[in-house]
Design a protein around this motif. Structure first.
Motif, PDB file in Angstrom:
ATOM      1  N   UNK A 112     -11.914   3.204  18.835  1.00  0.00           N
ATOM      2  CA  UNK A 112     -12.530   1.886  19.062  1.00  0.00           C
ATOM      3  C   UNK A 112     -11.797   0.792  18.294  1.00  0.00           C
ATOM      4  N   UNK A 113     -11.084   1.145  17.228  1.00  0.00           N
ATOM      5  CA  UNK A 113     -10.337   0.160  16.445  1.00  0.00           C
ATOM      6  C   UNK A 113      -9.010  -0.220  17.105  1.00  0.00           C
ATOM      7  N   UNK A 114      -8.433   0.707  17.856  1.00  0.00           N
ATOM      8  CA  UNK A 114      -7.152   0.440  18.508  1.00  0.00           C
ATOM      9  C   UNK A 114      -7.406  -0.408  19.738  1.00  0.00           C
ATOM     10  N   UNK A 115      -6.759  -1.585  19.774  1.00  0.00           N
ATOM     11  CA  UNK A 115      -6.962  -2.495  20.895  1.00  0.00           C
ATOM     12  C   UNK A 115      -5.621  -2.989  21.421  1.00  0.00           C
ATOM     13  N   UNK A 116      -5.697  -3.673  22.554  1.00  0.00           N
ATOM     14  CA  UNK A 116      -4.511  -4.274  23.129  1.00  0.00           C
ATOM     15  C   UNK A 116      -4.120  -5.495  22.294  1.00  0.00           C
ATOM     16  N   UNK A 117      -2.841  -5.753  22.193  1.00  0.00           N
ATOM     17  CA  UNK A 117      -2.265  -6.872  21.446  1.00  0.00           C
ATOM     18  C   UNK A 117      -2.435  -6.742  19.945  1.00  0.00           C
ATOM     19  N   UNK A 118      -2.733  -5.551  19.463  1.00  0.00           N
ATOM     20  CA  UNK A 118      -2.812  -5.308  18.022  1.00  0.00           C
ATOM     21  C   UNK A 118      -1.690  -4.347  17.636  1.00  0.00           C
ATOM     22  N   UNK A 119      -1.079  -4.588  16.499  1.00  0.00           N
ATOM     23  CA  UNK A 119      -0.076  -3.646  16.011  1.00  0.00           C
ATOM     24  C   UNK A 119      -0.715  -2.782  14.928  1.00  0.00           C
ATOM     25  N   UNK A 120      -0.228  -1.562  14.806  1.00  0.00           N
ATOM     26  CA  UNK A 120      -0.771  -0.594  13.855  1.00  0.00           C
ATOM     27  C   UNK A 120       0.265  -0.333  12.766  1.00  0.00           C
ATOM     28  N   UNK A 121      -0.150  -0.486  11.524  1.00  0.00           N
ATOM     29  CA  UNK A 121       0.702  -0.198  10.376  1.00  0.00           C
ATOM     30  C   UNK A 121       0.066   0.958   9.632  1.00  0.00           C
ATOM     31  N   UNK A 122       0.830   2.039   9.452  1.00  0.00           N
ATOM     32  CA  UNK A 122       0.338   3.217   8.748  1.00  0.00           C
ATOM     33  C   UNK A 122       1.229   3.508   7.547  1.00  0.00           C
ATOM     34  N   UNK A 123       0.614   3.834   6.418  1.00  0.00           N
ATOM     35  CA  UNK A 123       1.380   4.241   5.246  1.00  0.00           C
ATOM     36  C   UNK A 123       0.489   5.110   4.362  1.00  0.00           C
ATOM     37  N   UNK A 124       1.097   5.781   3.390  1.00  0.00           N
ATOM     38  CA  UNK A 124       0.327   6.570   2.438  1.00  0.00           C
ATOM     39  C   UNK A 124       0.984   6.478   1.076  1.00  0.00           C
ATOM     40  N   UNK A 125       0.172   6.742   0.041  1.00  0.00           N
ATOM     41  CA  UNK A 125       0.660   6.718  -1.329  1.00  0.00           C
ATOM     42  C   UNK A 125      -0.093   7.779  -2.120  1.00  0.00           C
ATOM     43  N   UNK A 126       0.594   8.433  -3.051  1.00  0.00           N
ATOM     44  CA  UNK A 126      -0.047   9.397  -3.943  1.00  0.00           C
ATOM     45  C   UNK A 126      -0.490   8.662  -5.200  1.00  0.00           C
ATOM     46  N   UNK A 127      -1.777   8.803  -5.529  1.00  0.00           N
ATOM     47  CA  UNK A 127      -2.359   8.106  -6.674  1.00  0.00           C
ATOM     48  C   UNK A 127      -2.858   9.142  -7.664  1.00  0.00           C
ATOM     49  N   UNK A 128      -2.544   8.961  -8.937  1.00  0.00           N
ATOM     50  CA  UNK A 128      -3.034   9.855  -9.986  1.00  0.00           C
ATOM     51  C   UNK A 128      -4.144   9.128 -10.749  1.00  0.00           C
ATOM     52  N   UNK A 129      -5.316   9.756 -10.827  1.00  0.00           N
ATOM     53  CA  UNK A 129      -6.448   9.134 -11.499  1.00  0.00           C
ATOM     54  C   UNK A 129      -6.366   9.394 -13.001  1.00  0.00           C
ATOM     55  N   UNK A 130      -7.225   8.696 -13.769  1.00  0.00           N
ATOM     56  CA  UNK A 130      -7.205   8.845 -15.221  1.00  0.00           C
ATOM     57  C   UNK A 130      -7.680  10.219 -15.671  1.00  0.00           C
ATOM     58  N   UNK A 131      -8.505  10.887 -14.847  1.00  0.00           N
ATOM     59  CA  UNK A 131      -8.996  12.220 -15.220  1.00  0.00           C
ATOM     60  C   UNK A 131      -8.100  13.337 -14.693  1.00  0.00           C
ATOM     61  N   UNK A 132      -6.900  13.005 -14.186  1.00  0.00           N
ATOM     62  CA  UNK A 132      -5.921  14.036 -13.851  1.00  0.00           C
ATOM     63  C   UNK A 132      -5.856  14.455 -12.397  1.00  0.00           C
ATOM     64  N   UNK A 133      -6.703  13.912 -11.540  1.00  0.00           N
ATOM     65  CA  UNK A 133      -6.666  14.273 -10.124  1.00  0.00           C
ATOM     66  C   UNK A 133      -5.570  13.477  -9.419  1.00  0.00           C
ATOM     67  N   UNK A 134      -4.942  14.104  -8.443  1.00  0.00           N
ATOM     68  CA  UNK A 134      -3.975  13.418  -7.597  1.00  0.00           C
ATOM     69  C   UNK A 134      -4.567  13.275  -6.201  1.00  0.00           C
ATOM     70  N   UNK A 135      -4.618  12.045  -5.720  1.00  0.00           N
ATOM     71  CA  UNK A 135      -5.161  11.769  -4.392  1.00  0.00           C
ATOM     72  C   UNK A 135      -4.065  11.180  -3.529  1.00  0.00           C
ATOM     73  N   UNK A 136      -4.052  11.536  -2.268  1.00  0.00           N
ATOM     74  CA  UNK A 136      -3.155  10.913  -1.303  1.00  0.00           C
ATOM     75  C   UNK A 136      -4.005   9.977  -0.456  1.00  0.00           C
TER      76      UNK A 136
END
Length: 169
Positions: A112-136
């Motif tokens: 439902x979010x993808x529409x005509x005349x809209x461009x899609x930008x996708x990216x990801x980043x790995x984040x390390x929290x202060x308590x030691x967990x790594x989230x993507x």
């Protein structure tokens, strides 16, 4: 008939079938408990084969990932499109204790979010929290494309065509 041959009259058919056993009769049901960050702690139940010999039931539960709606966890129907993933960390008695594992959107919400005349930008980043967990963290950005001169000409020619066909009729 040869002397001493067994006619198998008393034994029945060869290779008789085993008695069918219901697989759920060998299983125990465990309660799934959500982390304390959610308002509803009881998520549901899950089956697991009972401990038998060296095969321990709690080892079969650890590492399982459960999927449930955020609407069910927080009693808020506006959040029904968010899927939460909970991973089994520990088993205490008949309770399965889980931890947050991830979040995703339902496919109908993404579509439902993808529409005509809209461009899609996708990216990801790995984040390390202060308590030691790594989230993507994944980012999906829907951006309305700016209309350049080529797009305006294309829209004008498309809108002009239906008028031309009306004039012919």
């Amino acid at each position: 008939m040869a002397v001493g041959k067994n006619k198998r009259l008393s034994k029945g058919k060869k290779g008789s079938k085993k008695k069918a056993v219901d697989p759920f009769s060998k299983k125990d049901w465990y309660d799934i408990k959500a982390p304390s960050m959610f308002t509803v702690r009881n998520v549901g139940k899950t089956p697991q084969t009972r401990t038998q010999g060296t095969k321990i039931a709690s080892d079969g539960l650890k590492g399982r990932i459960f999927e449930c709606s955020l609407a069910d966890l927080n009693q808020d129907e506006d959040q029904a499109f968010r899927k939460m993933f909970l991973k089994c960390e520990d088993v205490q008695g008949k309770n399965v204790l889980t931890n947050f594992y991830g979040m995703d959107f339902t496919t109908d919400k993404i579509r439902s979010l993808v529409r005509k005349w809209f461009s899609l930008i996708e990216c990801f980043v790995d984040v390390k929290t202060t308590d030691g967990y790594t989230m993507r963290v994944f980012l999906h950005r829907f951006h309305q494309a700016s209309r350049g001169p080529n797009e305006e000409n294309m829209l004008c020619s498309i809108s002009a065509n239906p008028q031309d066909s009306r004039e012919d009729g």
